[in-house]
Design a protein around this motif. Structure first.
Motif, PDB file in Angstrom:
ATOM      1  N   ARG A   1       0.859  -1.178   0.000  1.00  0.00           N
ATOM      2  CA  ARG A   1       0.000   0.000   0.000  1.00  0.00           C
ATOM      3  C   ARG A   1       0.903   1.239   0.000  1.00  0.00           C
ATOM      4  O   ARG A   1       1.757   1.396   0.861  1.00  0.00           O
TER       5      ARG A   1
ATOM      6  N   ASN B   1      -0.332   6.995  -0.768  1.00  0.00           N
ATOM      7  CA  ASN B   1      -1.624   7.543  -1.204  1.00  0.00           C
ATOM      8  C   ASN B   1      -2.790   6.620  -0.839  1.00  0.00           C
ATOM      9  O   ASN B   1      -3.931   6.884  -1.221  1.00  0.00           O
TER      10      ASN B   1
ATOM     11  N   GLU C   1      -3.341   3.628  -1.917  1.00  0.00           N
ATOM     12  CA  GLU C   1      -3.682   2.669  -2.965  1.00  0.00           C
ATOM     13  C   GLU C   1      -2.765   1.446  -2.906  1.00  0.00           C
ATOM     14  O   GLU C   1      -1.603   1.551  -2.528  1.00  0.00           O
TER      15      GLU C   1
ATOM     16  N   TYR D   1      -0.504  -1.339  -4.664  1.00  0.00           N
ATOM     17  CA  TYR D   1       0.294  -1.484  -5.892  1.00  0.00           C
ATOM     18  C   TYR D   1       0.944  -2.862  -5.953  1.00  0.00           C
ATOM     19  O   TYR D   1       1.299  -3.441  -4.926  1.00  0.00           O
TER      20      TYR D   1
ATOM     21  N   SER E   1      -0.758  -0.554 -10.768  1.00  0.00           N
ATOM     22  CA  SER E   1      -1.936  -0.525  -9.911  1.00  0.00           C
ATOM     23  C   SER E   1      -2.516  -1.940  -9.759  1.00  0.00           C
ATOM     24  O   SER E   1      -3.122  -2.251  -8.742  1.00  0.00           O
ATOM     25  N   SER E   2      -2.323  -2.781 -10.758  1.00  0.00           N
ATOM     26  CA  SER E   2      -2.703  -4.197 -10.642  1.00  0.00           C
ATOM     27  C   SER E   2      -2.204  -4.913 -11.882  1.00  0.00           C
ATOM     28  O   SER E   2      -2.050  -4.288 -12.932  1.00  0.00           O
TER      29      SER E   2
ATOM     30  N   HIS F   1     -10.490  -3.551  -3.976  1.00  0.00           N
ATOM     31  CA  HIS F   1      -9.179  -2.908  -3.952  1.00  0.00           C
ATOM     32  C   HIS F   1      -9.029  -1.743  -4.926  1.00  0.00           C
ATOM     33  O   HIS F   1      -8.250  -0.826  -4.665  1.00  0.00           O
ATOM     34  N   TYR F   2      -9.742  -1.793  -6.060  1.00  0.00           N
ATOM     35  CA  TYR F   2      -9.471  -0.784  -7.103  1.00  0.00           C
ATOM     36  C   TYR F   2     -10.689   0.061  -7.474  1.00  0.00           C
ATOM     37  O   TYR F   2     -10.560   0.980  -8.278  1.00  0.00           O
ATOM     38  N   TYR F   3     -11.855  -0.300  -6.924  1.00  0.00           N
ATOM     39  CA  TYR F   3     -13.070   0.498  -7.161  1.00  0.00           C
ATOM     40  C   TYR F   3     -13.795   0.615  -5.812  1.00  0.00           C
ATOM     41  O   TYR F   3     -14.992   0.363  -5.706  1.00  0.00           O
ATOM     42  N   ARG F   4     -13.026   0.958  -4.796  1.00  0.00           N
ATOM     43  CA  ARG F   4     -13.480   0.906  -3.414  1.00  0.00           C
ATOM     44  C   ARG F   4     -14.733   1.746  -3.158  1.00  0.00           C
ATOM     45  O   ARG F   4     -15.600   1.382  -2.356  1.00  0.00           O
TER      46      ARG F   4
ATOM     47  N   THR G   1      -7.826  -2.237 -14.137  1.00  0.00           N
ATOM     48  CA  THR G   1      -7.950  -0.935 -13.457  1.00  0.00           C
ATOM     49  C   THR G   1      -7.911   0.216 -14.460  1.00  0.00           C
ATOM     50  O   THR G   1      -7.993   1.377 -14.081  1.00  0.00           O
TER      51      THR G   1
END
Ligand code: AMP
Ligand code: MG
Length: 485
Positions: free
Chosen positions: A111, A114, A116, A118, A192-193, A222-225, A270
């Motif tokens: 994490r 920011n 997010e 990674y 990012s993924s 994780h990516y569209y929280r 993502t």
């Protein structure tokens, strides 16, 4: 950077080994990956450390040694499990069920500051169950090219993975598209993924909607929280992915970037840009410019990128239909064109100096700009840079003064399209107050750096590496790119 071979370093002191890795993907279970071991290399020479990324990881640049990079990402000491991710994909329109990470693995997930999550994903770290007879390796030139693409795109405002490090690994490799034997490297990409459209396509191929749903829940978590609490979160996810991809491809088009291999295994779930092989920045505006020599039918040429991305999104509907109502998928995709065009328009107007341009002439200006660039075959990047370099408040006085100190454009009266373009640009400038011209000038400068990562430039920094192991021009080029010059 010390090119010498380095001694073993205490793992407990290595900041990369004490990062707080999260087993996000690992916790999904082994339906999604295979545990692999990294290759052992005869040599480890640190060639690139992206210090710009370290603060994002909460690391102090000074506290991270070259040896730390080598131990973690060249020798892969002290980290387990290393996961080769499973995926399939449509390659040049044909379904391939033999894909998967064939020369890389997921090293770990962290994490960033920011908030997010990674991935650290390797490229060139040895064979896996998906190598299909390949050597599992990355050429040094391939690593150099991917580092440059990612930095250049990032600095042009494109949402992209970036390279954290590259280590030369001392193996001779044989490749059809490089003088061989050629040198080897291992590169670590921070993205990012690494979940791809093809990850879902594989689960559909094996008729496992249960695994698709589990993966989609993971993606949203994780990516569209922000969608987590929504009743129709799955439909909203797809609608947002469509927007993210439309935005990304608009960014590529405005940046004059041709990805070259838009197979569904190279499309991130993502909406981030990644995996730079035979890419190229366009030298001139040529809709049919094709970057990959093996793309015989120009499937992935520059101007096909928006429709190909849309097609890839449409094909992703097949596996998603098990989870999302087809009517919702259709409705989500229906936004693609409008969103793409609006974003491309806004980005191109910025390249022309306008943060906002609500006048009716805006579309005509874009149309004329593209027509001029295509007809004249003037350098795409050069044209915009020349606008930034030579911009003058005098351009408001008369059309003949627009760009008249630049010697790359046609002389006044010699090109009707260019003259029309000048008349229109001059007219639009006169809609603005004199004191707004500074803002236009600043926008032009910010949007249009001098350095364009055209192939001859890449070759010009590769050549000294190839001939004399001189890395200075490569480092200087990255510095220039990163400073926006
Ligand atoms: P790419 O064209 O880089 O997106 O790669 C397509 C597929 O081929 C991916 O599954 C890669 O992991 C695999 N691949 C590419 N090059 C090699 C190699 N040298 N050895 C093993 N697998 C490879
Ligand atoms: Mg790939």
């Amino acid at each position: 950077m010390n090119p010498a071979e380095t001694p073993n370093h205490e793992n407990s002191d290595n900041p990369f080994l004490t990062l707080n890795y999260e087993p996000a993907l690992e916790s999904l279970g082994d339906d999604y990956y295979d545990e692999v071991v990294a290759a052992e290399f005869p040599q480890h020479i640190l060639r690139w450390r992206n210090d710009a990324l370290l603060p994002c990881l909460g690391l102090d640049t000074q506290a991270v040694t070259d040896e730390d990079f080598i131990t973690a990402f060249g020798k892969f000491q002290g980290r387990k499990p290393l996961l080769a991710l499973r995926y399939h994909g449509y390659q040049f329109g044909e379904y391939n069920s033999k894909l998967g990470d064939g020369r890389g693995f997921l090293y770990g997930q962290v994490r960033a500051t920011n908030g997010e999550l990674y991935d650290f994903g390797t490229k060139g770290s040895g064979t896996t169950p998906y190598s299909r007879g390949g050597d599992g390796m990355l050429t040094l030139k391939g690593g150099v090219r991917e580092i440059l693409a990612a930095e250049a795109l990032h600095c042009l405002g494109v949402r992209t993975s970036r390279c954290l490090t590259m280590i030369e690994t001392g193996l001779p490799l044989w490749r059809g598209d490089e003088p061989s034997p050629t040198r080897s490297s291992v590169m670590v990409r921070m993205s990012s993924s690494h979940i791809r459209f093809g990850t879902f396509e594989r689960l559909h191929f094996f008729r496992r909607p249960d695994l698709s749903k589990k993966l989609l829940d993971h993606v949203i978590e994780h990516y569209y929280r922000h969608l987590l609490g929504e009743k129709d979160k799955y439909a909203l996810f797809y609608a947002e992915l469509v927007k993210r991809v439309a935005k990304l491809v608009a960014q590529w088009m405005a940046a004059g970037f041709c990805h070259a291999v838009l197979n569904t295994d190279n499309m991130s779930i993502t909406g981030e840009s990644f995996d730079y092989g035979p890419y190229a920045f366009i030298p001139t505006y040529d809709p049919y410019f094709t970057a990959a020599y093996f793309d015989y039918y120009r499937r992935y040429c520059y101007s096909h990128q928006p429709s190909i991305c849309k097609l890839n999104l449409e094909m992703l509907q097949e596996p998603l239909k098990a989870i999302i109502d087809p009517a919702d998928l259709e409705a989500g995709l229906a936004n693609f064109n409008e969103y793409y065009h609006a974003t491309y328009r806004s980005l191109m107007l910025k390249k022309l100096g306008f943060e906002e341009l609500s006048y009716s002439e805006a579309d005509e200006l874009l149309h004329l700009t593209i027509k001029f660039l295509q007809d004249s075959q003037i350098g795409y990047h050069e044209f915009f840079y020349e606008m930034a370099r030579t911009f003058s408040p005098k351009w408001r006085d008369e059309p003949g003064l627009v760009l008249n100190t630049s010697n790359i454009v046609p002389a006044s009266g010699t090109s009707p399209i260019f003259d029309d373009w000048c008349v229109l640009y001059h007219k639009i400038l006169n809609y603005f107050d004199l004191d707004h011209l500074d803002t236009i000038s600043r926008t032009l400068t910010n949007q249009n750096p001098q350095t364009a990562l055209l192939r001859p430039l890449i070759e010009s920094v590769w050549e000294p590496i190839f001939q004399a192991d001189n890395w200075q021009p490569f480092y200087e080029l990255i510095k220039k790119i990163q400073s926006g010059k």
